[in-house]
Design an enzyme around this catalytic site. Sequence first.
Site, PDB file in Angstrom:
ATOM      1  CG  ASP A  29      -2.035   1.000   1.144  1.00  0.00           C
ATOM      2  OD1 ASP A  29      -1.740   2.184   0.865  1.00  0.00           O
ATOM      3  OD2 ASP A  29      -3.196   0.618   1.344  1.00  0.00           O
ATOM      4  CB  ILE A  30       1.427   4.141  -2.316  1.00  0.00           C
ATOM      5  CG1 ILE A  30       0.016   4.157  -2.861  1.00  0.00           C
ATOM      6  CG2 ILE A  30       2.460   3.663  -3.319  1.00  0.00           C
ATOM      7  CD1 ILE A  30      -0.218   5.295  -3.813  1.00  0.00           C
ATOM      8  CG  HIS A  93      -8.713  -3.345  -1.409  1.00  0.00           C
ATOM      9  ND1 HIS A  93      -9.741  -2.727  -2.092  1.00  0.00           N
ATOM     10  CD2 HIS A  93      -8.414  -2.536  -0.367  1.00  0.00           C
ATOM     11  CE1 HIS A  93     -10.045  -1.581  -1.481  1.00  0.00           C
ATOM     12  NE2 HIS A  93      -9.257  -1.462  -0.425  1.00  0.00           N
ATOM     13  CG  HIS A  95      -6.193  -2.599   3.890  1.00  0.00           C
ATOM     14  ND1 HIS A  95      -5.430  -1.525   3.504  1.00  0.00           N
ATOM     15  CD2 HIS A  95      -7.446  -2.344   3.444  1.00  0.00           C
ATOM     16  CE1 HIS A  95      -6.190  -0.644   2.854  1.00  0.00           C
ATOM     17  NE2 HIS A  95      -7.427  -1.127   2.806  1.00  0.00           N
TER      18      HIS A  95
END
Length: 128
Positions: A29-30, A93, A95
Amino acid sequence: MATVFSKIIAGEIPSYKVAEDENYYAFLDINPLAEGHTLVVPKKEVDYIFDLDDETLAGLTRFAKKVAHRIKSKIECKKVAMVVLGLEVPHAHIHLIPMNSENDVDFKREKLRFTPEEFRKTAAILAE
Ligand code: AMP
């Protein structure tokens, strides 16, 4: 229109890849809450995770489990949290977030900043 995650999977947008197989893709994750914060996505583009067919959802969970074990073995943490939330990207998605306390998984916290080199290094460690 393809989601940003589909573009990442297609290689049209760069990502810090952690793992991939035929049906799933994992990348950093950016805007991470912790070093090693990883997103796990199905290649099949479906917005809402519970709209995935059973087989894809089960496979996504199995794939996430493998990635989580890898994160846990490489990043110092008590556990790896698995979180599904958010409305930002309409592509299901998960995390995966290394955690030492529940505060580490507070999405309202300010995100960490890493340089591209630091992201590359973390992805390389996790991809080993
Ligand atoms: P949410 O839908 O709230 O779970 O948010 C989507 C997540 O995707 C956020 O944590 C973003 O930081 C992350 N994200 C969005 N675009 C990218 C990208 N190009 N590369 C990596 N992570 C991204």
